[in-house]
Each structure stands twice: as C-alpha cells, then as structure tokens.
Design an enzyme around this catalytic site. Structure first.
Site, short mmCIF file in Angstrom:
data_model
loop_
_atom_site.label_atom_id
_atom_site.label_comp_id
_atom_site.label_asym_id
_atom_site.label_seq_id
_atom_site.Cartn_x
_atom_site.Cartn_y
_atom_site.Cartn_z
N THR A 123 19.54 15.37 34.28
CA THR A 123 19.86 16.39 35.30
C THR A 123 21.31 16.28 35.76
OG1 THR A 123 19.46 16.91 37.62
CG2 THR A 123 18.76 14.76 36.92
N ASP A 124 21.84 17.38 36.29
CA ASP A 124 23.21 17.35 36.85
C ASP A 124 23.27 16.47 38.10
OD1 ASP A 124 21.86 19.05 38.64
OD2 ASP A 124 23.38 20.62 38.62
N GLU A 125 22.09 16.15 38.67
CA GLU A 125 22.09 15.36 39.92
C GLU A 125 22.57 13.93 39.68
OE1 GLU A 125 18.94 16.11 42.70
OE2 GLU A 125 18.53 18.06 41.80
N TYR A 147 15.19 10.30 43.67
CA TYR A 147 14.93 11.12 42.47
C TYR A 147 16.11 11.00 41.50
CZ TYR A 147 15.17 15.20 39.42
OH TYR A 147 15.32 16.01 38.31
N LYS A 151 16.41 9.23 37.76
CA LYS A 151 16.77 9.99 36.55
C LYS A 151 18.02 9.38 35.90
CE LYS A 151 15.25 13.26 35.08
NZ LYS A 151 14.20 13.45 34.04
#
Ligand code: NAD
Ligand code: TYD
Length: 333
Positions: A123-125, A147, A151
C-alpha cells in the site's frame, strides 16, 4: 496458468478475480479466504459458476493448511489482510498477526513449493504522510498506524525472500481504491450508503486530509501488468491521477444525490491521521499501464453500483457485522 489468490472474497481481490477471469479465460484461479466480516459469500457463489474458478476456505495463519493448499500453483497473489486503519487503532493484534505472520506463512509455503511468482499487495501507506511531491518506490518507508506498519513489515519480509531465497517476489503499492464491493466501513462507500440512508457523514478533523484515489478496475489492470511484465525483486506504485481532500469527495457524493450539505458532520479526528498520500506511478507507466477512469467516471460507476445493490451493503452494515466487530475488536463498527 494456475493462480492462488488469498483474500479474493474481499474488495480488491474479488475485482481482481473478475478481471483475470475476463482477460485471461484460460487461467485457473483458486481463492483462499478466511471469510472475515470484510468478505462476501455471494461474490464467491457468483464466481463458482465459472469452471476455471475454485474456492478454499482457509486462514493464512494456519501454516499447515497454507503449505498443503499452495502446492501446484504457478503464481501466488496475496491480498489477504486486515485492512481498516481505524480498527488497527482499536485492536492492533489481528493486524500484526494476519498481515505479518500470515504473509510469512505464505512466503514459506511458496518457497517450499517453488511458485514462479509471488505478488505481495502492499500500500502507499508504507511511505507515511507526504507533505510535498509524490512517493517513489525508492523513498524511505515511514508508516504511521499499526495497519500501515504491519503492511510495511510484510512488504519488507517479502522482499527479503527475493534477496535471500531468490523467491520471485513482486511488490505493488497502490493508493486508495474505490469501486464496487468495498466494505461500507471505508470512507467512500460509507459516505455513499449513509447518503442513501439519509444518515450523517462523519468527516474526521478539518476534512482537509488528501488521498490519491484510484478506481479499482485500474488497480486490477496495474496488477495484471506487474504480473505479466514486472521484474522480480522490483516494487511498483499504482496510483490514480486524482488527489482530493476528503471534504471535496464528501461534497461530490452529496451533490450526486442532490442531498444537503447539512448531512456532513465534523467528528473527532483519527489518531495520527496521515495528512496526505501521493504516488508517482511513472515506473509502472513505463511498462505500458495507465488508469482508464478519471475520478468522476469512477465515482459515477461506484455510486451507480451502490444504488443498485442496496441488499449487498445493508447486510454488511447489519447485525452479523456488528456481532463480528464486538467479538474481534470489542467495539462497534
Ligand atoms: P478487504 O478488507 O476488503 O478484504 C480482505 C480479504 O482478506 C477479505 O476477503 C478477508 O476475508 C480476507 N482475509 C482477512 N484475513 C484473512 C486470513 N487470516 N486468511 C485468509 N483470508 C483473510 O481488503 P481490500 O481493501 O480488498 O484490500 C486488499 C489488499 O490490498 C490488502 O492487502 C490491503 O492492504 C491492500 N490495499 C488496499 C487498498 C484499499 O484502498 N482498499 C489500498 C492499497 C492496498
Ligand atoms: P479510509 O477509507 O479509512 O482509508 P485510509 O485511512 O486507509 O486512507 O479513509 C479515507 C480518508 O477518509 C481518511 O483520510 C480518513 C477519512 N475518513 C473520514 O473522514 N470519515 C470516515 O468515517 C472514514 C471511515 C474515513
């Protein structure tokens, strides 16, 4: 080609299964999914009509089951995860377990069975909040929430399996997806369904947090491109062309239904709420990919889908979901 897809009963996974069955009619697909609150059995029932589709109910935390199940597949695509940031703040443990240990179990099983490609859906997160410019694949990772930290761990562990064991791992880091079959706990479907129900739209903080939205179909074509043309060991950002503050997205949803702005309700901000995500996707564009739907087109398709599929989301917003949340997170949805 035989593909083992974890989390294929969830939002992006199910759109990806649909995409691959349509684009590559000779490919055989197996979905391995625990069927948590975020999954939908109707979606799986629909897929079963295709002779190239099969389903295994299973938990990626069950290493013995994963080891048995992965045998004989060419490619593994790992979508399975706990995915909602707010839940990771309420109860981080499930995120640490599923997202990190579950990915590790799959990597081990894939290494033992000699799969030819392992695509880890990241993810971009992982880049954290980006004040200026756009995140590139080489940028430092600086996740904020349990989260995104879980990831990031999975993303780096997957890469370590390429470096150490030569497992052909590919990583994609996509921006925020929207489209059909996204669980109504997430921002866009929550706001669409609340508008349909005449309920208030809870906007966190000042509403100026920015997300880089991508229509789910465009993420699926990006994943397809990475699987067929990507180089093992490489990371590919998959971002949409639109960056919007949440308040603007909320107003666009209200306008689509001719609903009044008074439905907007400012609520307490999320803890450590990342201000902005933005991806530079030029590396993937060099492989020939580009998003086909702009934000307005994607929103029109998404709104139409939620308006036509009220039974789907009403059930998810209903009592079974609430019970699951209470049991697993000790909190209401
Ligand atoms: P989702 O929550 O809609 O679906 C997750 C799926 O994984 C569900 O079907 C669930 O049953 C399954 N699952 C959960 N735990 C499992 C376990 N232990 N074993 C087997 N299956 C399990 O998620 P999504 O939004 O479709 O996201 C899919 C992937 O894409 C995730 O890895 C997520 O981190 C990543 N991602 C999502 C977005 C987004 O905007 N939604 C953006 C970037 C990356
Ligand atoms: P979300 O869909 O949870 O995705 P993420 O946090 O992973 O980007 O939220 C998208 C944005 O919308 C994020 O800035 C938080 C905000 N938001 C609200 O303002 N209200 C809500 O009820 C939700 C769920 C999210």
């Amino acid at each position: 080609m035989k593909i083992f897809i974890t989390g294929g009963a969830g939002f992006i996974g199910s759109n990806f299964v649909e995409y691959i069955l349509g684009m590559h009619p000779s490919y055989k697909i197996t979905v391995f999914d625990k069927m948590t609150y975020a999954s939908n059995p109707d979606t799986i029932r629909e897929f079963r009509k295709n002779k190239n589709f099969s389903f295994i109910k299973g938990d990626i935390l069950d290493a013995a089951h994963v080891n048995r199940a992965v045998k004989g597949y060419d490619w593994v695509v790992n979508f399975a995860a706990e995915t909602h940031v707010d839940r990771s703040i309420l109860g981080p443990e499930a995120f640490i377990e599923t997202n990190i240990k579950g990915t590790f179990n799959l990597l081990e099983a894939s290494r033992k069975s000699g799969v030819k490609k392992f695509l880890q859906i990241s993810t971009d997160e992982v880049y954290g909040s980006v004040a200026k410019g756009k995140s590139r694949e080489t940028d430092t990772l600086d996740p904020t929430s349990p989260y995104s930290a879980s990831k990031t761990s999975a993303d780096l562990i997957a890469l370590s399996y390429f470096k150490t064991f030569s497992l052909p791992v590919l990583i994609t880091r996509s921006s925020n997806n929207f489209g059909p079959r996204q669980h109504p706990e997430k921002f866009i479907p929550l706001f669409i369904t609340n508008t349909i129900e005449g309920k208030q739209l809870p906007i966190y903080g000042d509403g100026k947090n920015v997300r880089n939205w991508i229509y789910v179909g465009d993420n699926c074509s990006g994943l397809d491109t990475v699987l067929h043309k990507g180089i093992p060991g490489e990371i590919y950002n998959i971002g949409g062309d639109t960056e919007e503050p949440n308040i603007k997205v909320a107003k666009c949803i209200l306008e689509s239904f001719c609903a009044p702005d008074r439905l907007l309700k400012r609520v307490k901000d999320r803890l450590a709420h990342d201000r902005r995500y933005a991806l530079d996707s030029s590396k993937l564009k060099k492989l020939g990919w580009k998003p086909e739907n702009n934000f307005e087109q994607g929103m029109a398709l998404t709104i139409k889908w939620y308006a036509n599929n009220t039974n789907w989301w009403l059930e998810l917003k209903g009592s079974a979901f609430k019970k699951y949340c209470k049991k697993n997170y000790g909190a209401r949805p």
